[in-house]
Design an enzyme around this catalytic site. Structure first.
Site, PDB file in Angstrom:
ATOM      1  N   CYS A 165      70.456  19.643  72.093  1.00 19.89           N
ATOM      2  CA  CYS A 165      71.884  19.834  72.389  1.00 19.89           C
ATOM      3  C   CYS A 165      72.660  18.521  72.361  1.00 19.89           C
ATOM      4  CB  CYS A 165      72.076  20.545  73.724  1.00 19.89           C
ATOM      5  SG  CYS A 165      71.416  19.638  75.119  1.00 19.89           S
ATOM      6  N   ASN A 194      71.504  12.243  73.107  1.00 21.02           N
ATOM      7  CA  ASN A 194      72.445  11.155  73.413  1.00 21.02           C
ATOM      8  C   ASN A 194      71.834  10.214  74.447  1.00 21.02           C
ATOM      9  OD1 ASN A 194      74.089  12.755  71.873  1.00 21.02           O
ATOM     10  ND2 ASN A 194      75.151  13.671  73.613  1.00 21.02           N
ATOM     11  N   ASP A 195      71.306  10.814  75.497  1.00 26.66           N
ATOM     12  CA  ASP A 195      70.681   9.982  76.524  1.00 26.66           C
ATOM     13  C   ASP A 195      69.294   9.531  76.110  1.00 26.66           C
ATOM     14  OD1 ASP A 195      72.510   9.532  78.633  1.00 26.66           O
ATOM     15  OD2 ASP A 195      72.421  11.667  79.105  1.00 26.66           O
ATOM     16  N   ARG A 252      75.297   3.929  75.883  1.00 27.06           N
ATOM     17  CA  ARG A 252      75.942   4.741  74.850  1.00 27.06           C
ATOM     18  C   ARG A 252      77.452   4.637  74.865  1.00 27.06           C
ATOM     19  NH1 ARG A 252      74.671  10.783  77.283  1.00 27.06           N
ATOM     20  NH2 ARG A 252      76.566  11.480  76.240  1.00 27.06           N
ATOM     21  N   ARG A 301      78.678  22.010  79.971  1.00 25.52           N
ATOM     22  CA  ARG A 301      78.663  20.789  80.795  1.00 25.52           C
ATOM     23  C   ARG A 301      79.485  21.048  82.064  1.00 25.52           C
ATOM     24  NH1 ARG A 301      78.678  18.057  75.420  1.00 25.52           N
ATOM     25  NH2 ARG A 301      77.074  16.456  75.442  1.00 25.52           N
ATOM     26  N   GLU A 338      65.664  14.074  78.232  1.00 29.93           N
ATOM     27  CA  GLU A 338      66.576  13.003  77.795  1.00 29.93           C
ATOM     28  C   GLU A 338      66.194  11.651  78.391  1.00 29.93           C
ATOM     29  OE1 GLU A 338      70.571  14.101  78.848  1.00 29.93           O
ATOM     30  OE2 GLU A 338      70.005  14.828  80.817  1.00 29.93           O
TER      31      GLU A 338
HETATM   32  C1  PEP Z   1      72.624  14.359  75.864  1.00 25.62           C
HETATM   33  O1  PEP Z   1      72.378  13.428  76.628  1.00 25.62           O
HETATM   34  O2  PEP Z   1      72.261  14.386  74.673  1.00 25.62           O
HETATM   35  C2  PEP Z   1      73.397  15.532  76.338  1.00 25.62           C
HETATM   36  C3  PEP Z   1      73.535  16.611  75.600  1.00 25.62           C
HETATM   37  O3  PEP Z   1      74.015  15.459  77.540  1.00 25.62           O
HETATM   38  P1  PEP Z   1      75.295  14.532  77.791  1.00 25.62           P
HETATM   39  O4  PEP Z   1      75.793  14.065  76.454  1.00 25.62           O
HETATM   40  O5  PEP Z   1      76.301  15.334  78.523  1.00 25.62           O
HETATM   41  O6  PEP Z   1      74.740  13.403  78.611  1.00 25.62           O
HETATM   42 MG    MG Z   2      72.643  13.684  78.740  1.00 18.65          MG
END
Ligand code: PEP
Ligand code: MG
Length: 589
Positions: free
Chosen positions: A521, A473-474, A484, A310, A450
């Protein structure tokens, strides 16, 4: 009296320690232990800061114009009085002498104690004096910071671990900690932490999870209910914080703590075992990192590469001064060299949403941006709006590829037109490097999937990229319209939602049939509740915090993908996939 506070479990295990309350505005104060022989030096630093601030206030007083209101001089007198008051100076000294806190930490610890006392006062006038004591402490901290810049001690580096081993375990309690500040707590003196705000996959929680210590976020009232120095149990499995536990409860938690330490040690032994399923499918287990230094933990955990670096953590909290090409190149090169020939996937900067360039807590963010920052100018959108900055980052990443296998990953791609712009930027960056005579190797270009739009049109996006990586996550945030980072809607943030699973499965299937590598990821990749399901969907590459690798590997080693695949369709069609997916039982277990 013992109380329980409920929040969101974000990092497993049990921590037991004394609470260190850190005000959100003061998380950048240095926290470290000083050895016994350095105690007099810390006290001297405190004293000289106090003397300097006293002189500063005296000067302010004597410079007051004759027509200045009398209240001003009176206020400065109050500040002088507070500065010399025993409840500040003597008590702060005690934190240094007895607990071995560095001077800045001791001061802020004592400020927390005093602030509580002021809050509880009946008298309005006295209660308002809290602001004065805060200002006095602020002056002292500033004074120490400027003295340190003169070469005495580091100030803007939090939590340096010292060799001092006599202290009791400590847990951090804060209202809120911005993601970049959370980084400072890595390798810190804290053995667990609690925050009032934050969602399960907020970036603060993600960094916290990468520290691999028990943690609870979204524990609403924690920083108000817990007092400096209280004994606290953090149950990172259940998301519960117990303040001032009874001896029986404490014994129970100590037992669980020992159990989870044994379990960790057992899992650690798997780190060099290849990740292969029972039916012989090799599974790639990669690491997510925030800073080049994290590569050490990735290797130590047995990661076979970095699936997500990141890079934005290099850009945060720099007061508008973004890292230049050389500085970025060095950071990427360091990560690549540290991984000793294993691939490193560097994500281009993903600022915005809960990672603003400048320090802002989630609460401040909500106040500052009435608009929803998660839907705003973040990630690739920001990069494309700053083409010079974007090319600079691409050049730095390309240069690092001269030292090992590097892949570029672009966050939040949603529009097909962005693909063209990204490719043009990359072509120009290469041309600029050719012109400057810098070496670079072949670098694959990947997209993070995402945003639902990219998952729905995955076949079209795949034509333009060498690989994809699913940011669950996104993807969950945008599919379900759930912020989130907002604990108020965290109960609706559901990775098991059939719509999420459908997009995820579709992305994995389409990538495999296009012959393009696909990885996950997001946090789902490191959550053992999803390991078998992701394998059933055909996923063969997972990227996660180094600390999660061993537990996921254990699941992989016990999985048979043929059996798992046979159960997939029923789960995808179910209205309640979580219930339909009974985790595969370990063989013989
Ligand atoms: C995600 O969105 O799942 C991701 C891995 O990126 P971040 O959590 O940094 O937004
Ligand atoms: Mg993300």
């Amino acid at each position: 009296m013992s109380i329980q506070i409920f929040g969101l479990p974000i990092s497993r295990g049990v921590a037991i320690g004394r609470a260190v309350l850190v005000a959100s505005s003061r998380v950048d104060v240095a926290h470290y232990f000083v050895p016994q022989e350095q105690v007099p030096h810390e006290i001297a630093r405190l004293r000289s800061a106090r003397d300097a601030v006293a002189r500063e206030i005296e000067e302010l007083k004597s410079d007051l114009p004759a027509e200045a209101p009398a209240e001003l001089a009176a206020l400065l007198d109050v500040h002088l009085m507070l500065l010399h008051d025993d409840t500040l100076s003597d008590a702060t000294k005690l934190w240094i002498e007895q607990r071995h806190y560095n001077a800045e930490w001791a001061l802020s610890a004592q400020l927390e104690v005093l602030a509580r006392q002021f809050d509880e006062m009946e008298d309005d006038y006295l209660r308002e004096r809290k602001a004065d004591i805060e200002q006095v402490v602020e002056r002292l901290l500033r004074q120490m910071a400027s003295a340190s810049r003169g070469g005495v001690a580091p100030v803007h580096h939090l939590s340096a671990q010292s060799d001092f081993g006599g202290a009791e375990p400590l847990v951090l309690v804060a209202g809120d900690v911005a993601p970049a500040d959370m980084l400072h707590f890595k390798r810190s003196v804290f053995t667990g932490f609690v925050t009032d705000v934050g969602g399960r996959t907020s970036h603060t929680a993600i960094v916290a999870r990468s520290m691999d210590i028990p943690a609870v976020v979204g524990a609403r009232e924690a920083s108000r209910l817990i007092r400096q120095d209280d004994w606290v149990v953090i149950d990172g499995d259940a998301g519960v914080v117990v303040v001032d536990p009874s001896p029986i409860v404490l014994e129970e938690y100590r037992f669980r703590q020992r159990q989870s330490e044994l379990e960790r040690a057992r899992l650690h032994r798997l780190r060099h075992t290849p990740g292969v399923t029972l039916d012989g499918q090799p599974i790639e287990l990669l690491a997510n990192i925030e800073l080049p230094g994290d590569a050490v933990a990735a290797l130590e955990a047995g990661a076979v590469g970095v699936g997500l670096f990141r890079s934005e953590f290099l850009f945060l909290n720099r007061g508008g001064d973004l890292p230049g090409e050389d500085e970025q190149y060095e950071a990427y090169r360091d990560a690549v060299l540290a991984m000793r020939g294993l691939p490193v996937t560097i994500r281009t900067v993903d600022v915005g949403a809960d990672k603003p360039l400048e320090r802002m807590s989630a609460q401040e963010l909500r106040h500052e941006h009435g608009l929803n920052p998660a839907l705003g100018l973040r990630a690739i959108r920001w990069s494309l709006s700053e083409p010079g900055m974007f090319r600079q980052q691409l050049r730095a990443i390309l240069r690092a590829s001269a030292h090992g296998k590097v892949r570029i990953l672009v966050p939040m791609v949603a529009h097909l037109d962005e693909v063209r712009q990204i490719q043009e930027a990359l072509a120009r960056a290469r041309a600029q490097l050719d012109e400057a005579g810098h070496a670079y190797s072949r670098v694959e270009l990947g997209a993070m999937i995402e945003v639902p739009a990219a998952a729905v049109l995955i076949e079209r996006f795949l034509r333009h990229f060498d690989f994809v990586s699913v940011g669950t996550n996104d993807l969950i945030q945008y599919t379900l319209a759930i912020d989130r980072a907002d604990e108020a809607v965290s109960h609706l943030y559901d990775p098991w939602h059939p719509a999420v699973l459908s997009l995820l499965e579709r992305t994995i299937r389409a990538s495999r049939s296009a012959g393009k590598p696909v990885c996950v990821c997001g946090e789902m990749a490191g959550d053992v509740a999803f390991t078998e399901l992701l394998l059933a969907m055909g996923l063969r590459s997972f990227s996660m915090h180094p600390a999660r690798i061993a537990a996921v590997k254990q699941r992989v080693l016990r999985a048979d993908t043929r059996q798992l695949e046979a159960r997939l369709s029923g789960v995808l069609e179910s209205d309640d996939p979580a219930a339909a997916w009974v985790p595969a039982r370990p063989l013989g277990g």
